[in-house]
Every structure is written in structure tokens, then in C-alpha cells.
Design an enzyme around this catalytic site. Structure first.
Site, mmCIF file in Angstrom:
data_model
loop_
_atom_site.group_PDB
_atom_site.id
_atom_site.type_symbol
_atom_site.label_atom_id
_atom_site.label_comp_id
_atom_site.label_asym_id
_atom_site.label_seq_id
_atom_site.Cartn_x
_atom_site.Cartn_y
_atom_site.Cartn_z
ATOM 1 C CE LYS A 78 0.590 -3.982 17.016
ATOM 2 N NZ LYS A 78 -0.259 -3.656 18.180
ATOM 3 N NE ARG A 131 -2.765 -3.324 -1.681
ATOM 4 C CZ ARG A 131 -2.276 -4.284 -0.893
ATOM 5 N NH1 ARG A 131 -0.965 -4.382 -0.700
ATOM 6 N NH2 ARG A 131 -3.071 -5.166 -0.303
ATOM 7 C CG HIS A 169 -5.432 0.916 -4.160
ATOM 8 N ND1 HIS A 169 -4.665 0.657 -3.040
ATOM 9 C CD2 HIS A 169 -6.269 -0.148 -4.290
ATOM 10 C CE1 HIS A 169 -5.028 -0.494 -2.513
ATOM 11 N NE2 HIS A 169 -5.995 -1.012 -3.242
ATOM 12 C CE1 TYR A 225 -5.714 -4.570 -4.129
ATOM 13 C CE2 TYR A 225 -7.850 -5.493 -3.524
ATOM 14 C CZ TYR A 225 -6.862 -4.542 -3.352
ATOM 15 O OH TYR A 225 -7.011 -3.560 -2.393
ATOM 16 N NE ARG A 273 -3.576 -2.335 2.607
ATOM 17 C CZ ARG A 273 -3.262 -3.503 3.152
ATOM 18 N NH1 ARG A 273 -2.062 -3.664 3.708
ATOM 19 N NH2 ARG A 273 -4.121 -4.505 3.161
ATOM 20 C CG HIS A 312 -5.941 -8.979 0.249
ATOM 21 N ND1 HIS A 312 -5.960 -9.118 -1.122
ATOM 22 C CD2 HIS A 312 -5.817 -7.654 0.491
ATOM 23 C CE1 HIS A 312 -5.868 -7.923 -1.680
ATOM 24 N NE2 HIS A 312 -5.780 -7.023 -0.730
#
Length: 321
Positions: free
Chosen positions: A191, A260, A257, A292, A168, A283
Site C-alpha cells: 500500500k 521523480r 524529490h 512533473y 518515492r 498519480h
């Protein structure tokens, strides 16, 4: 039941939702109350949902009966909002739906939302098909970046990481030098969106380029990998760069985006199993990963472009310094 304004305040007070959601509900319900006030030609604090319709004696004008609000009034309200976006309609419907469920629980008030005939689906925007970048698109993009950028090494490192890891954008921009293991070739993301600590393996050879990059910019362990004076480079800046280089490379405009989606699609086209791609994209749900992948054919298979050869030579020379 109280008047409408008092019941709205009671609903907001007892709602078990975030403060932001409460603010949205309150704004939407006040708008609805104002609509009813105008419709009934009465002050706002005199609107009662159980007295929306009044039956009077035509001779004496004496009030014989009151009837509560019905689904037709709600349909009329939403019809008055034509011109709003689909998301605005959904927020209004969500607020009214939650409010009338509250009234149903609190007073056993008949819920008119269930009988509404207003067609929200007709307002739903048609989704444009997602177009991922082909391998040739990526090479054209990077070639344009190298030839046009005033800060090409920083930007080249940034976009190579984005394209090669499938991370991301927020994860890339929040990277600090201490999160990179140059010896073993991986990045510790800490995280992430899922709330778990994640590790991403760097494409072989890229760790040397990253190490050289950090030395060139004299980054300390606590420095952001891509930073300006105020911290990490803003997302909006990267989005602007992406848009500009797409345009200069004569590639159709796309959202950031999509990188990705492109990463996932290229892996799938190369024969990777969906479960492997799921792990790489991190995911939780396999169905999310399937969404995706946009592979209808293998794009530009075997294509050879002289400019790409020059780009490869440029990248190899930079990484070998």
C-alpha cells in the site's frame, strides 16, 4: 455571545477537525485574543467581540454604545504580524476564518473576514523554477558516488533504484527483500500513498544486481533492502548523501524529490505519452503528472563523455558478478 475566551473554547470543542488542527486553531486564536486585550487595555477574559469599539459621552464619560469588531481590526492584526512566513499567515487566516464562520452560524454575528483588505498574495513567495537533472547530470552523480563513497555498492544500488523506477524515496526505503520478485523482475510496493497496492517493473538486468546485492549483505526476506541497526535508513540520511554527491559532482543543489520529476521528464523527452507516465508515477490525476514534466529541450542529446564510458564498464562488471 460569551466573552472571547469562552467562545474560542466552545469553537474548539465543537470543531470537526483533527486534534492537531484544533491545537493550531487554539494557539492562533489565543494570540488574536491577546492582541485585542492589549489593544483594548482590558484583561483577557473581558474581551468581547461585540464590544471592541466604545462610544462615550465626552462630558460625563458615560458609555452610550458598543460596536463590534470590524475588518479594519483584523487588517491591523495581520499587519502586526509582518515578518511571519507566508505559511504562518495562511494558518492564522484559516483559524480566524473558521472561528468567525462558527460565530456567524452560532450567533448570526457579522463576519468581518469577508471585508478584509490585507493583501496576502503580496506575501506569497515566488516559486523557483524546478530544474530536473539531465542524463549527463545523473551519470556525473553516479560516477562521483562510485569514486567517493565508502559504501558505494549499497549507495549505488539505492540511487540506481531511485533514478530507474521514479519511486518515492519513502517507498524505496520501506522496501523489504520479500517484496522483490527476482524471477519476473518487479517490486511489489504494497500500500502506497494512494492507499492501493502497486507493482513497479524493474529495468531489465537490474533484478540480477539486486539479487546479488541481497546475497552480499546476507539479507533475509523480512530485512529492509537498505537498513541500519534500527531499521530502514532514515530519509534524512539519503537526503544528505544526495546533497553531498551533487556538490562533489559540481551539480547545483536540488531537493531529493526532484528524482521523480527527472524520471517523468526523461520519459517525456523519449516520447512517452503522459498517460503512460501517469501510470508509472501512480498519480490519480493526470494534471499532477503534467506538473512533473519540465521539458523545454532535449538535454545533452548525443553527448559523449569518456568518464561515462568508464562508469558504464564499472556498472556492467559489478552487475555481472
Amino acid at each position: 455571545m460569551n466573552n472571547l475566551i469562552k467562545d474560542i473554547k466552545l469553537f474548539i470543542l465543537t470543531s470537526n477537525v483533527s486534534e492537531n488542527r484544533k491545537a493550531i486553531h487554539y494557539k492562533n486564536l489565543l494570540d488574536f485574543a491577546q492582541f485585542l486585550s492589549t489593544l483594548k487595555v482590558v484583561p483577557l477574559d473581558e474581551v468581547h467581540l461585540e464590544k471592541i469599539f466604545t462610544l462615550s459621552n465626552p462630558i460625563t464619560a458615560k458609555v452610550l454604545k458598543h460596536n463590534p469588531i470590524n475588518s479594519g481590526v483584523l487588517d491591523h492584526y495581520f499587519q502586526s504580524k509582518i515578518g511571519f512566513s507566508y505559511n504562518q499567515f495562511l494558518l492564522l487566516r484559516n483559524s480566524l476564518g473558521a472561528f468567525f464562520k462558527f460565530l456567524e452560524r452560532e450567533y448570526q454575528f457579522p463576519n468581518p473576514v469577508r471585508q478584509m483588505e490585507f493583501n496576502f498574495e503580496e506575501l506569497k513567495p515566488i516559486k523557483r523554477p524546478i530544474k530536473t537533472l539531465s542524463r549527463h547530470d545523473i551519470l556525473r552523480f553516479l560516477h562521483t558516488l562510485v569514486s567517493q563513497s565508502q559504501d558505494y555498492y549499497r549507495e549505488l544500488t539505492l540511487f540506481c533504484l531511485i533514478f530507474a523506477t521514479g519511486c518515492r524515496i519513502s517507498e524505496i526505503l520501506s522496501l523489504r527483500m520479500l517484496q522483490i520478485d527476482f524471477t519476473h523482475g518487479f517490486i511489489n510496493l504494497g500500500k502506497t500513498k494512494s492507499g492501493k497496492s502497486q507493482t513497479v517493473v524493474i529495468k531489465h538486468g537490474m533484478e540480477k544486481g539486486l539479487e546479488f546485492y541481497c546475497k552480499q549483505f546476507k539479507l533475509t526476506s523480512s530485512d529492509y533492502l537498505f537498513q541500519n541497526k534500527n531499521g530502514p535508513i532514515p530519509y534524512a540520511t539519503v537526503r544528505g548523501l544526495f546533497k553531498d554527491y551533487l556538490k562533489l559532482a559540481n551539480i547545483p543543489e536540488n531537493h531529493l524529490h526532484i528524482t521523480r520529476h527527472t524520471f517523468a521528464t526523461h520519459l517525456f523527452e523519449n516520447g512517452s505519452d503522459i498517460s503512460i507516465i501517469q501510470q508509472l508515477l501512480r498519480h490519480k490525476d493526470k494534471h499532477t503528472t503534467v506538473g512533473y514534466v519540465h521539458s523545454n529541450y532535449v538535454r545533452n542529446y548525443g553527448i559523449k563523455v569518456n568518464n561515462n564510458k568508464l562508469l558504464y564498464e564499472k556498472l556492467v562488471s559489478e552487475l555481472s558478478l
